[in-house]
Design an enzyme around this catalytic site. Sequence first.
Site, mmCIF file in Angstrom:
data_model
loop_
_atom_site.group_PDB
_atom_site.id
_atom_site.type_symbol
_atom_site.label_atom_id
_atom_site.label_comp_id
_atom_site.label_asym_id
_atom_site.label_seq_id
_atom_site.Cartn_x
_atom_site.Cartn_y
_atom_site.Cartn_z
ATOM 1 N N CYS A 143 0.837 -1.215 0.000
ATOM 2 C CA CYS A 143 0.000 0.000 0.000
ATOM 3 C C CYS A 143 0.866 1.257 0.000
ATOM 4 O O CYS A 143 0.529 2.259 -0.644
ATOM 5 C CB CYS A 143 -0.914 0.017 1.225
ATOM 6 S SG CYS A 143 -1.977 -1.421 1.360
HETATM 7 C C1 BEZ Z 1 0.536 -4.657 1.853
HETATM 8 O O1 BEZ Z 1 0.011 -3.608 1.545
HETATM 9 O O2 BEZ Z 1 1.741 -4.780 1.819
HETATM 10 C C2 BEZ Z 1 -0.294 -5.849 2.247
HETATM 11 C C3 BEZ Z 1 -1.481 -5.674 2.938
HETATM 12 C C4 BEZ Z 1 -2.229 -6.782 3.316
HETATM 13 C C5 BEZ Z 1 -1.776 -8.057 2.986
HETATM 14 C C6 BEZ Z 1 -0.596 -8.215 2.266
HETATM 15 C C7 BEZ Z 1 0.155 -7.102 1.886
#
Ligand code: BEZ
Length: 211
Positions: A45
């Site tokens: 994200c």
């Molecule tokens: C991420 O944004 O890195 C992420 C969020 C939830 C699960 C896996 C990755």
Amino acid sequence: MSLQLGDTVPDFTQDSQLGQINLYDFGADSWVVLFSHPADYTPVCTTELGEVSRLRPEWEKRNVKTIALSVDSAESHNGWICDINETQNTTVDYPILADADKKVSDLYGMIHPNSLNNLTVRSVFIIDPNKKLRLQITYPASTGRNFHEILRVIDSLQLTDHHSVATPVNWKDGDDCVVVPSISTEDARAKFAKGVTEIKPYLRMTPQPNK
Ligand code: BEZ
């Protein structure tokens, strides 16, 4: 009932790190890309929100406003934005909805309990200035989105809204277009001054009309 293409999207007012955001007022006469992500302070994200911010000139060129969403608080968003700005070489200036009560996530079907219990998955909604839903895509949490693809779809939508063409596989702005099936080749030749190539009676190509 889930949202379908062509539906008028539901309006909402929700908190963000920039204060209350009302979708219809915020969107006004612009296109809107509304996208959810699972949580603040997560690695994928962080890269996505940085990229959307770096692409600001591309959104502006197309009259698009962006709104992110996660089910965290505005206070959390503010802290995380400092990290995004520091690590992604940008300054995030668009709203991140603080959907801790899941009002918008539920309204737009962004929570998929069999994928991520109680967290929003990576949904993308392209909303036109008439508040119609023009695209929705859902990505898994483990896969960061390609926002150049979202820009490419907006280019296609903005072109095909005004010209009787569709855009073929892997099309990008400036490439040849497909003549829509509802127009005869004879009418297409009269309409498209740059010419029409008939490969098959149902497969006619023309240079992009607005270039
Ligand atoms: C991420 O944004 O890195 C992420 C969020 C939830 C699960 C896996 C990755």
